[in-house]
Each structure stands twice: as C-alpha cells, then as structure tokens.
Write an enzyme that holds these catalytic residues in place. Structure first.
Site, mmCIF file in Angstrom:
data_model
loop_
_atom_site.group_PDB
_atom_site.id
_atom_site.type_symbol
_atom_site.label_atom_id
_atom_site.label_comp_id
_atom_site.label_asym_id
_atom_site.label_seq_id
_atom_site.Cartn_x
_atom_site.Cartn_y
_atom_site.Cartn_z
ATOM 1 N N ASP A 1 2.409 -88.009 -10.432
ATOM 2 C CA ASP A 1 3.515 -87.047 -10.493
ATOM 3 C C ASP A 1 4.855 -87.765 -10.650
ATOM 4 O O ASP A 1 5.022 -88.902 -10.193
ATOM 5 C CB ASP A 1 3.594 -86.242 -9.177
ATOM 6 C CG ASP A 1 2.555 -85.116 -9.125
ATOM 7 O OD1 ASP A 1 1.845 -84.917 -10.107
ATOM 8 O OD2 ASP A 1 2.478 -84.460 -8.073
ATOM 9 N N ARG B 1 2.252 -86.751 -19.446
ATOM 10 C CA ARG B 1 2.372 -85.319 -19.121
ATOM 11 C C ARG B 1 3.866 -85.013 -19.101
ATOM 12 O O ARG B 1 4.615 -85.608 -18.322
ATOM 13 C CB ARG B 1 1.755 -85.084 -17.751
ATOM 14 C CG ARG B 1 1.929 -83.699 -17.210
ATOM 15 C CD ARG B 1 1.417 -83.664 -15.800
ATOM 16 N NE ARG B 1 -0.031 -83.509 -15.788
ATOM 17 C CZ ARG B 1 -0.652 -82.323 -15.717
ATOM 18 N NH1 ARG B 1 0.040 -81.217 -15.669
ATOM 19 N NH2 ARG B 1 -1.955 -82.258 -15.679
HETATM 20 P P1 FDA Z 1 11.462 -72.991 -17.354
HETATM 21 O O1 FDA Z 1 11.918 -73.296 -15.975
HETATM 22 O O2 FDA Z 1 12.473 -72.945 -18.446
HETATM 23 O O3 FDA Z 1 10.647 -71.652 -17.309
HETATM 24 C C1 FDA Z 1 10.177 -71.001 -18.474
HETATM 25 C C2 FDA Z 1 9.542 -69.691 -18.055
HETATM 26 O O4 FDA Z 1 8.372 -69.949 -17.304
HETATM 27 C C3 FDA Z 1 10.407 -68.838 -17.143
HETATM 28 O O5 FDA Z 1 11.281 -68.022 -17.868
HETATM 29 C C4 FDA Z 1 9.362 -68.050 -16.378
HETATM 30 O O6 FDA Z 1 8.893 -66.990 -17.154
HETATM 31 C C5 FDA Z 1 8.244 -69.051 -16.212
HETATM 32 N N1 FDA Z 1 8.354 -69.799 -14.942
HETATM 33 C C6 FDA Z 1 8.765 -71.081 -14.782
HETATM 34 N N2 FDA Z 1 8.700 -71.441 -13.480
HETATM 35 C C7 FDA Z 1 8.262 -70.362 -12.816
HETATM 36 C C8 FDA Z 1 7.975 -70.112 -11.432
HETATM 37 N N3 FDA Z 1 8.139 -71.023 -10.491
HETATM 38 N N4 FDA Z 1 7.533 -68.875 -11.102
HETATM 39 C C9 FDA Z 1 7.355 -67.915 -12.047
HETATM 40 N N5 FDA Z 1 7.588 -68.105 -13.352
HETATM 41 C C10 FDA Z 1 8.042 -69.302 -13.740
HETATM 42 N N6 FDA Z 1 8.117 -81.407 -12.171
HETATM 43 C C11 FDA Z 1 8.436 -82.647 -11.728
HETATM 44 O O7 FDA Z 1 9.619 -82.945 -11.564
HETATM 45 N N7 FDA Z 1 7.442 -83.552 -11.453
HETATM 46 C C12 FDA Z 1 6.131 -83.272 -11.669
HETATM 47 O O8 FDA Z 1 5.286 -84.117 -11.431
HETATM 48 C C13 FDA Z 1 5.778 -81.973 -12.143
HETATM 49 N N8 FDA Z 1 4.480 -81.595 -12.369
HETATM 50 C C14 FDA Z 1 4.204 -80.435 -13.044
HETATM 51 C C15 FDA Z 1 2.907 -80.137 -13.502
HETATM 52 C C16 FDA Z 1 2.682 -78.996 -14.261
HETATM 53 C C17 FDA Z 1 1.304 -78.697 -14.755
HETATM 54 C C18 FDA Z 1 3.757 -78.099 -14.570
HETATM 55 C C19 FDA Z 1 3.539 -76.871 -15.402
HETATM 56 C C20 FDA Z 1 5.010 -78.365 -14.098
HETATM 57 C C21 FDA Z 1 5.254 -79.512 -13.331
HETATM 58 N N9 FDA Z 1 6.529 -79.780 -12.842
HETATM 59 C C22 FDA Z 1 6.820 -81.054 -12.376
HETATM 60 C C23 FDA Z 1 7.522 -78.688 -12.720
HETATM 61 C C24 FDA Z 1 8.467 -78.615 -13.884
HETATM 62 O O9 FDA Z 1 9.276 -79.747 -13.924
HETATM 63 C C25 FDA Z 1 9.338 -77.369 -13.807
HETATM 64 O O10 FDA Z 1 10.048 -77.366 -12.623
HETATM 65 C C26 FDA Z 1 8.581 -76.055 -13.884
HETATM 66 O O11 FDA Z 1 7.429 -76.185 -14.647
HETATM 67 C C27 FDA Z 1 9.440 -74.980 -14.528
HETATM 68 O O12 FDA Z 1 9.784 -75.372 -15.800
HETATM 69 P P2 FDA Z 1 9.163 -74.738 -17.140
HETATM 70 O O13 FDA Z 1 8.782 -75.885 -18.017
HETATM 71 O O14 FDA Z 1 8.069 -73.824 -16.829
HETATM 72 O O15 FDA Z 1 10.371 -74.049 -17.849
#
Ligand code: FDA
Length: 318
Positions: free
Chosen positions: A142, A192
């Site tokens: 991570d 990732r």
């Molecule tokens: P964004 O925040 O722009 O969200 C896009 C859309 O996704 C939103 O409009 C909403 O619809 C939906 N969405 C996003 N988050 C949501 C939530 N919590 N609840 C409901 N809907 C939501 N970060 C990190 O710093 N270190 C790490 O090791 C990891 N590991 C990791 C693994 C995996 C498999 C994922 C998917 C994410 C991570 N993250 C992470 C978290 C990542 O950095 C980030 O905080 C979240 O994924 C939210 O960002 P999005 O890319 O989804 O986009």
C-alpha cells in the site's frame, strides 16, 4: 482549498484522533456503518467475501473477481505488534491457499515496523514475501504518507530484485510519482495506480481534484502504453468512471493490452460497476479489508465522499 479537500482533510484529522476513535468505535451506529467497507472482524469474514467475489456469476456465466485481502492496521509502534502482523499475514496466505482463493494480499509497511527501523521492516516484509512466493501469491504494498514513499520504494525494489512477486501502489496526487513511474516502468514492475487517501502539503502533492485527476490520466496513459518502460501489470484502482472509460478507450484503440490491465475497487464502493467490468471481459479485483482496527480506514472512506456522511447518519436510525 476546495470543499472536497477541506471535507477530506477533516476526516483524515479525525482518523488520527485517539479521543474520537475511543468515542466513535463504541457507537453501535458507527459499527453498523463500517460493515459496508469492512468484511468483518475475522479472517473467516474476509475469506467468505473473497470466495463470493471469486464465484461471481451472471446469466449462468462465471466472471470471477479477484480479492485483495488486507488486515487493517497501520503505524505500529512496537516490535511485538509488527511481529504479530507478520504472523497474521502468513496466516492469511495459508488461508488463501487452503481455500483455493484467487486473492493477493495488501500490506502497509508501517504495519510491519517501517517507523521502528528500516532493516527491521525489510526483514518482516521479507518473511511475508517469502511465504507468499511459496504459495504463488502476489503481495501488494500500500501507499501511505509521502514521508514513507522513498523507503517504501526502496524496499519494493529490493524485493523485486530478489524475484518476489510484489506490486506497489503509486499515488497520482504525489508529485514524486512521475519520477517513480519512470523507474518502475524500466523495472517492468507491477503497479497499482490510486489517487490518494491521505492529506499532504502542497510541496509534495497536488491539492485540487482537477490536478490529481490530470496526473492520474497522465500516469495511467504513460504506464499502460509503455511510454515509460513496460510495467508487467497496471492495476487501475479507482471508482472514477472518467478514468475507467479512458483506460477502456486506450485498450480499444490497441494502445494498451487488456491482459496487462486490471480494474480494482474497494469493498462497499460501486460494487455493481466492478461486476459490470468483470462481465465486459476485464480483469477485476476488490480490496477486502478485515480486522478489529478498522477506525482509520473507515474514516478515510467516509471522508472521500460527503454523501457518505449521510449514509453514516442514517445508520443512527436503522
Ligand atoms: P474520486 O475520489 O474522484 O471518486 C470518483 C467517484 O467514485 C466518486 O464520485 C464516487 O462516485 C465514487 N467514490 C469514491 N470514493 C468513494 C467512497 N469512499 N464512497 C463512495 N463512493 C466513492 N489510497 C492510498 O493513498 N494508498 C493506497 O494504498 C490505496 N489503495 C487503494 C486500493 C484500491 C483498490 C482503491 C480503489 C483505492 C485505494 N486508495 C489508496 C484510495 C484512493 O487513493 C482514493 O482515496 C479513493 O479510491 C477515492 O478515489 P477515486 O479514485 O475513487 O476517485
């Protein structure tokens, strides 16, 4: 600072407050709300969720979704806690093997003693990675705060050099990720890509969503099309449809290889969409956290989306 950043910042502060932790974890409504994001307290709970994902069927066809088991916990301060996390991860690996699951594991180096000592942590992750190698299971590392990024990358490179099957997370919000991507591409690493779950200063990270998204697009395109070397696998870890559609476009134009791309999401978020992607013939995965120390992880998830606060509030009345 935009509203989204301020809201997220407030929850990251809350995730670090011991006083708030003591109070909130004790509330039945909060414990109910966390069930959306956490598989449960025990490894058995995590195993059950991963088995369901692996067995996903639609219209009589199998569309298996991989699991990524995570034992929640971070920033341990004693050698005993780190040693115990090593044992837990070895137990998870044995359970994956025993249950014939399609699952990787995700570890935080701070959980394995990164803040206690670099060599101590190197030794601990080495034990976990050796154990995983015996079973043919990939270990994902991570991404945590920027202050840990250099040491995390060094440890990753060490394991990669030794031929261990490891993947590393890259955060699009971190300015240093662009240089790291070049290095990782040249090594043929498994990467990732995520946005960011932490709060960082403007010196080291983009602050507004537009910049973070632009950086995500850039890193996703350069890593998937071989512009910066050739990553052996790119995991597009996001719930953002704009990013997902752009990745699909690169694949459909023949600029990226579908076999090397996987779409991953977090448990409890957009579960219909990940199933849809699996049904469309993409490799897919879900990050499945379990364990009793769920508070910081839960706060970060609630802090990612203001609507989640409404969801938590509702659990007080259900
Ligand atoms: P964004 O925040 O722009 O969200 C896009 C859309 O996704 C939103 O409009 C909403 O619809 C939906 N969405 C996003 N988050 C949501 C939530 N919590 N609840 C409901 N809907 C939501 N970060 C990190 O710093 N270190 C790490 O090791 C990891 N590991 C990791 C693994 C995996 C498999 C994922 C998917 C994410 C991570 N993250 C992470 C978290 C990542 O950095 C980030 O905080 C979240 O994924 C939210 O960002 P999005 O890319 O989804 O986009």
């Amino acid at each position: 600072m935009d509203f989204h950043s301020a809201y997220k910042g407030a929850f990251i502060r809350l995730s670090k407050s011991e006083a708030a932790k003591g109070m909130l974890m004790g509330l039945p409504a909060v414990r109910r709300a966390k069930e959306r994001f956490i598989a449960g307290d025990t490894l058995g709970d995590g195993v059950r969720v991963v088995a369901d994902l692996n067995n996903y069927m639609r219209d009589g066809n199998a569309y298996p979704i991989s699991g990524v088991l995570d034992f929640v916990g971070e920033s341990v301060t004693s050698r005993e806690e780190a040693a115990s996390a090593v044992q837990t991860y070895c137990g998870i690996l044995s359970a994956i093997k025993a249950n014939s699951l399609d699952s990787r594991i995700a570890v935080k180096l701070s959980q394995l003693g990164l803040d206690i000592g670099l060599d101590f942590c190197r030794e601990n992750i080495g034990i976990v990675a050796d154990h995983a190698q015996r079973y043919g299971i990939c270990v994902e590392i991570d991404a945590e705060e920027d202050a840990k990024a250099r040491r995390t990358l060094d440890i990753y490179k060490d394991l990669h050099r030794k031929g261990r099957d490891v993947a590393i997370y890259l955060q699009s919000a971190r300015k240093g990720s662009i240089d790291d991507a070049k290095e990782l591409g040249e090594m043929g690493a498994k990467v990732r890509l995520v946005k960011i779950a932490y709060r960082e200063s403007p010196d080291v990270a983009w602050q507004c969503k537009t910049d973070i998204d632009d950086s995500y697009r850039f890193l996703m395109a350069t890593l998937s099309t071989g512009t910066v070397g050739n990553v052996s696998k790119l995991i597009v870890a996001t719930h953002d449809d704009i990013m997902i559609k752009e990745m699909q476009r690169l694949i459909s134009y023949g600029l990226a290889d579908n076999e090397k791309i996987e779409f991953d999401m977090l448990l409890g978020i957009r579960s219909d969409r990940i199933r849809e992607l699996a049904g469309e013939g993409h490799h897919t995965g879900v990050y499945v956290p379990y364990g009793k120390d769920w508070y910081p992880y839960f706060c970060r998830r609630v802090g990612e989306r203001p609507e989640n606060l409404v969801f938590v509030a509702r659990s007080f009345f259900s």
